[in-house]
Design a protein around this motif. Structure first.
Motif, PDB file in Angstrom:
ATOM      1  N   ARG B  73       0.813  -1.210   0.000  1.00  0.00           N
ATOM      2  CA  ARG B  73       0.000   0.000   0.000  1.00  0.00           C
ATOM      3  C   ARG B  73       0.849   1.264   0.000  1.00  0.00           C
ATOM      4  O   ARG B  73       0.403   2.308  -0.446  1.00  0.00           O
ATOM      5  CB  ARG B  73      -0.900   0.012   1.233  1.00  0.00           C
ATOM      6  N   CYS B  74       2.042   1.188   0.550  1.00  0.00           N
ATOM      7  CA  CYS B  74       2.857   2.383   0.757  1.00  0.00           C
ATOM      8  C   CYS B  74       3.216   3.027  -0.580  1.00  0.00           C
ATOM      9  O   CYS B  74       3.608   2.348  -1.525  1.00  0.00           O
ATOM     10  CB  CYS B  74       4.120   2.010   1.502  1.00  0.00           C
ATOM     11  N   THR B  75       3.088   4.342  -0.626  1.00  0.00           N
ATOM     12  CA  THR B  75       3.397   5.049  -1.859  1.00  0.00           C
ATOM     13  C   THR B  75       4.623   5.940  -1.713  1.00  0.00           C
ATOM     14  O   THR B  75       4.894   6.776  -2.544  1.00  0.00           O
ATOM     15  CB  THR B  75       2.171   5.866  -2.316  1.00  0.00           C
ATOM     16  N   ALA B  76       5.341   5.756  -0.651  1.00  0.00           N
ATOM     17  CA  ALA B  76       6.578   6.494  -0.411  1.00  0.00           C
ATOM     18  C   ALA B  76       6.348   7.994  -0.442  1.00  0.00           C
ATOM     19  O   ALA B  76       7.140   8.750  -0.993  1.00  0.00           O
ATOM     20  CB  ALA B  76       7.666   6.089  -1.400  1.00  0.00           C
ATOM     21  N   CYS B  77       5.262   8.424   0.166  1.00  0.00           N
ATOM     22  CA  CYS B  77       4.981   9.843   0.191  1.00  0.00           C
ATOM     23  C   CYS B  77       5.868  10.553   1.212  1.00  0.00           C
ATOM     24  O   CYS B  77       6.080  11.753   1.140  1.00  0.00           O
ATOM     25  CB  CYS B  77       3.520  10.089   0.517  1.00  0.00           C
ATOM     26  N   GLY B  78       6.362   9.811   2.184  1.00  0.00           N
ATOM     27  CA  GLY B  78       7.266  10.393   3.159  1.00  0.00           C
ATOM     28  C   GLY B  78       6.568  11.095   4.306  1.00  0.00           C
ATOM     29  O   GLY B  78       7.227  11.699   5.144  1.00  0.00           O
ATOM     30  N   LEU B  79       5.257  11.035   4.359  1.00  0.00           N
ATOM     31  CA  LEU B  79       4.557  11.726   5.444  1.00  0.00           C
ATOM     32  C   LEU B  79       4.883  11.115   6.801  1.00  0.00           C
ATOM     33  O   LEU B  79       4.973  11.827   7.803  1.00  0.00           O
ATOM     34  CB  LEU B  79       3.046  11.684   5.191  1.00  0.00           C
ATOM     35  N   CYS B  80       5.059   9.822   6.808  1.00  0.00           N
ATOM     36  CA  CYS B  80       5.386   9.179   8.081  1.00  0.00           C
ATOM     37  C   CYS B  80       6.738   9.658   8.575  1.00  0.00           C
ATOM     38  O   CYS B  80       6.922   9.949   9.755  1.00  0.00           O
ATOM     39  CB  CYS B  80       5.370   7.665   7.934  1.00  0.00           C
ATOM     40  N   ALA B  81       7.693   9.776   7.639  1.00  0.00           N
ATOM     41  CA  ALA B  81       9.024  10.220   8.026  1.00  0.00           C
ATOM     42  C   ALA B  81       8.981  11.652   8.537  1.00  0.00           C
ATOM     43  O   ALA B  81       9.691  12.013   9.486  1.00  0.00           O
ATOM     44  CB  ALA B  81       9.971  10.111   6.844  1.00  0.00           C
ATOM     45  N   THR B  90      13.427   6.266   7.215  1.00  0.00           N
ATOM     46  CA  THR B  90      14.016   6.766   5.965  1.00  0.00           C
ATOM     47  C   THR B  90      13.484   5.907   4.829  1.00  0.00           C
ATOM     48  O   THR B  90      13.145   4.737   5.038  1.00  0.00           O
ATOM     49  CB  THR B  90      15.553   6.660   5.959  1.00  0.00           C
ATOM     50  N   MET B  91      13.426   6.500   3.651  1.00  0.00           N
ATOM     51  CA  MET B  91      12.928   5.694   2.523  1.00  0.00           C
ATOM     52  C   MET B  91      13.476   6.256   1.223  1.00  0.00           C
ATOM     53  O   MET B  91      13.926   7.405   1.152  1.00  0.00           O
ATOM     54  CB  MET B  91      11.410   5.689   2.490  1.00  0.00           C
ATOM     55  N   THR B  92      13.477   5.408   0.209  1.00  0.00           N
ATOM     56  CA  THR B  92      13.831   5.827  -1.142  1.00  0.00           C
ATOM     57  C   THR B  92      12.658   5.451  -2.035  1.00  0.00           C
ATOM     58  O   THR B  92      12.181   4.317  -1.977  1.00  0.00           O
ATOM     59  CB  THR B  92      15.091   5.092  -1.633  1.00  0.00           C
ATOM     60  N   ALA B 129      -0.170   9.502  10.467  1.00  0.00           N
ATOM     61  CA  ALA B 129       0.116  10.387   9.346  1.00  0.00           C
ATOM     62  C   ALA B 129      -0.161   9.717   8.007  1.00  0.00           C
ATOM     63  O   ALA B 129      -0.407  10.407   7.012  1.00  0.00           O
ATOM     64  CB  ALA B 129       1.574  10.832   9.404  1.00  0.00           C
ATOM     65  N   CYS B 130      -0.097   8.421   7.966  1.00  0.00           N
ATOM     66  CA  CYS B 130      -0.122   7.723   6.684  1.00  0.00           C
ATOM     67  C   CYS B 130      -1.459   7.908   5.972  1.00  0.00           C
ATOM     68  O   CYS B 130      -2.503   7.555   6.513  1.00  0.00           O
ATOM     69  CB  CYS B 130       0.150   6.246   6.893  1.00  0.00           C
ATOM     70  N   PRO B 131      -1.455   8.448   4.765  1.00  0.00           N
ATOM     71  CA  PRO B 131      -2.717   8.646   4.038  1.00  0.00           C
ATOM     72  C   PRO B 131      -3.176   7.379   3.339  1.00  0.00           C
ATOM     73  O   PRO B 131      -4.291   7.315   2.845  1.00  0.00           O
ATOM     74  CB  PRO B 131      -2.350   9.730   3.023  1.00  0.00           C
TER      75      PRO B 131
HETATM   76  S1  SF4 Z   1       3.026   7.790   5.146  1.00  0.00           S
HETATM   77 FE1  SF4 Z   1       4.799   6.483   5.074  1.00  0.00          FE
HETATM   78  S2  SF4 Z   1       3.975   4.423   5.076  1.00  0.00           S
HETATM   79 FE2  SF4 Z   1       2.282   5.782   4.541  1.00  0.00          FE
HETATM   80  S3  SF4 Z   1       2.277   5.823   2.328  1.00  0.00           S
HETATM   81 FE3  SF4 Z   1       3.502   7.542   3.001  1.00  0.00          FE
HETATM   82  S4  SF4 Z   1       5.594   6.757   3.031  1.00  0.00           S
HETATM   83 FE4  SF4 Z   1       4.246   4.998   2.949  1.00  0.00          FE
END
Ligand code: SF4
Ligand code: SF4
Lengths: 348, 202
Positions: B73-81, B90-92, B129-131
């Motif tokens: 499901r994760c879209t690497a939006c970075g909101l969690c970070a 951290t994510m790429t 935070a995760c959307p």
């Molecule tokens: S908030 Fe984090 S876990 Fe959720 S989609 Fe974005 S990067 Fe992925």
């Protein structure tokens, strides 16, 4: 093969030695379990059912630990200390009557390794030697904490030996013998010395705590002040020997207390139901060990209840309380024993 | 001066009476107290075999959820970070290639996603935070270990296995689930109800 007395003695010596070690081993386990239970915990329960193999695991651990001898220490004395502590601890068991005599094939075999007619003196001699192990260990470590522990141990032992000896004198007066066998035999049928000498018994028990270096008199170790005292520098099995010696001493002290004051292998009313002498002897051993077990439990129970004495309190208790009390005990006992003569003198 | 509480006691240094000086009654009393503890029921929980009941909303090791067809499901939006107060995540990001629709739900996905479990304070802000309803904290406990680098959990440990979905039902109380249904909150808006129930109540 004929069971000659010498073979029987050898078997008995081996048995007593083995049982002493076994009891000491399992005392460590009991100590931890009892401490845990008194503190609302469960204690070791991982090695074997209920943690029954814990002592073996401890022993393996002790042997596997790195052996360290400080470079500034006196090497030979450093090794001699724990060896002496363990040796003297094991030596006391020989005069204790573990039970009545066994009768095998018409011969009588005493369950006491040797019946010295001065058993009590022997006991005191060996117990006093016990402090040398601690003193030498503390001295040889060349460490101020160890030295302090050693000094404390020696002064404590000397102080309390006086009171202990004096309390025994009253016992010797009433029993009229220095042989442990006769003392034990005289207490059959519930005539325990405890009832004759309650004060002496109390003093003796307190002194026994001090002699074995157990809490509340464990000033020689005193981990909060002296980081372990005389065994600060010890590691591996040499440390194990010191700890082991303490448990053996506790076992022997319990045996001595049981023999002196609580009837030894005697138990009232048993003679009425059991008549075979061999069964009586076996039962005697059982009762002896029941009493010893309770003694060991009591040692541990007190350890986990009462905080350690301060050094000056310890000395005050020894010299200003216990010694006068034991002298008083001797005087009262003497007066009581001579009451007819005294009465005759005044009533005349 | 007025006392702050009414619990203060005046220390008295009076002489001990004769009975107190004997010590023995006090020692006997102490022995009785300790022996009464001897027979008490022990509150010990034998941990590996016996686990303590943990609260329903317990916040433990994270999981990156898959959707109903098994895509991440994760879209690497970075909101969690961004939300993470401990800066543990951290994510790429990487772009989904044609044909990978079964693997990644959105057009962008996290090629690398790491949480440093030693930094994480298990506050649960990432989850909030995760959307995409992708990250959740679970009732699993992060295992202890001897080495530090082991605690940087990558996707291999975080993404839930396909054949073994991580159960979140215990941790997701009805209130939490209810909250996730509130489409007036922005981060709940992109989904229809059906999917959200699955994400929350696996
Ligand atoms: S908030 Fe984090 S876990 Fe959720 S989609 Fe974005 S990067 Fe992925
Ligand atoms: S639980 Fe809190 S600290 Fe841990 S990763 Fe999520 S936001 Fe960061």
């Amino acid at each position: 093969m004929v069971l000659t007395p010498i073979i029987f003695k050898i078997i008995l010596v081996l048995c007593v030695f083995g049982i002493t070690l076994l009891v000491a081993t399992y005392s460590t386990y009991a100590e931890r379990k009892i401490a845990a239970f008194l503190q609302d915990r469960i204690g070791p329960d991982r090695a074997g059912p209920f943690g029954i193999l814990q002592p073996l695991a401890d022993a393996v651990k002790m042997f596997m630990k790195e052996e360290m001898i400080p470079t500034v220490s006196n090497k030979w004395l450093f090794i001699l200390g724990p060896a002496l502590a363990l040796l003297t601890a094991c030596m006391t068991g020989v005069v204790i009557p573990w039970g009545k005599s066994l009768i095998i094939g018409g011969h009588e075999y005493s369950l006491q390794i040797t019946d010295l007619n001065i058993g009590i003196l022997y006991l005191f001699g060996v117990v006093s030697l016990g402090v040398y192990g601690i003193m030498i260990g503390g001295w040889a470590s060349n460490n101020k904490y160890s030295l302090l522990g050693g000094i404390r141990a020696s002064s404590q032992m000397i102080s309390y030996e006086v009171a202990m000896g004096l309390s025994i004198i009253a016992l010797v007066m009433t029993t009229g013998t220095l042989s442990l066998k006769d003392i034990a035999a005289a207490q059959h049928g519930g005539h325990w010395n405890f009832f004759i000498q309650p004060l002496g018994c109390l003093i003796f028990i307190i002194c026994a705590f001090a002699e074995t270096n157990r809490a509340p008199f464990d000033l020689a170790e005193c981990e909060t002040e002296l980081i372990g005292g005389y065994h600060t520098e010890y590691s591996s099995m040499k440390l194990g020997f010191f700890l082991f010696a303490e448990y053996i001493n506790m076992f022997i002290s319990s045996a001595v207390i049981a023999t002196f004051y609580f009837g030894g292998y005697n138990m009232p009313f048993v003679g009425r139901f059991v008549h075979d002498p061999n069964w009586l002897a076996v039962l005697g051993i059982v009762f002896m060990f029941a009493k010893i077990s309770f003694g060991i439990f009591f040692f541990m129970w007190v350890r986990w209840t009462i905080p350690r004495f301060r050094y000056d309190q310890l000395m005050n208790l020894g010299w200003k309380v216990l010694i006068p009390l034991s002298i008083l005990n001797i005087v009262v006992t003497g007066v009581f024993m001579m009451r007819h003569e005294i009465m005759a003198y005044f009533v005349k | 001066m007025q006392a702050l509480t009414n619990r203060s006691k005046v220390v008295s240094k009076k002489e001990m009476t004769f009975v107190e000086k004997l010590y023995l009654p006090a020692i006997f009393g102490g022995l009785m107290i300790t022996v009464s503890h001897f027979f008490r029921k022990k509150p010990t929980i034998k941990y590996p075999e016996q686990k303590r009941e943990i609260a329903g909303v317990f916040r433990g090791q994270h999981v990156l959820k898959r959707d109903e067809i098994g895509a991440e499901r994760c879209t690497a939006c970075g909101l969690c970070a961004v939300a993470c107060p401990a800066e543990a995540i951290t994510m790429t990001a990487a772009e989904r290639q044609p044909g990978e629709e079964g693997l990644y739900r959105e057009e962008k996905y996290a090629a690398k996603y790491e949480i440093n479990m030693l930094r994480c304070i298990f506050c649960g802000d990432c989850e909030e935070a995760c959307p995409k309803e992708a990250i959740f904290l679970t009732d699993r406990i992060v295992q202890a270990d001897y080495k530090r680098n082991i605690f940087v959990y990558g996707k291999d440990l975080l993404v839930e296995p396909k054949d073994n979905p991580i159960d979140l039902s215990k941790r997701q109380t009805p209130e939490v689930k209810e909250f996730k249904h509130h489409t007036e909150y922005q981060h709940n808006q992109t989904f229809d109800k059906k999917q959200k129930i699955k994400a929350g109540g696996h």
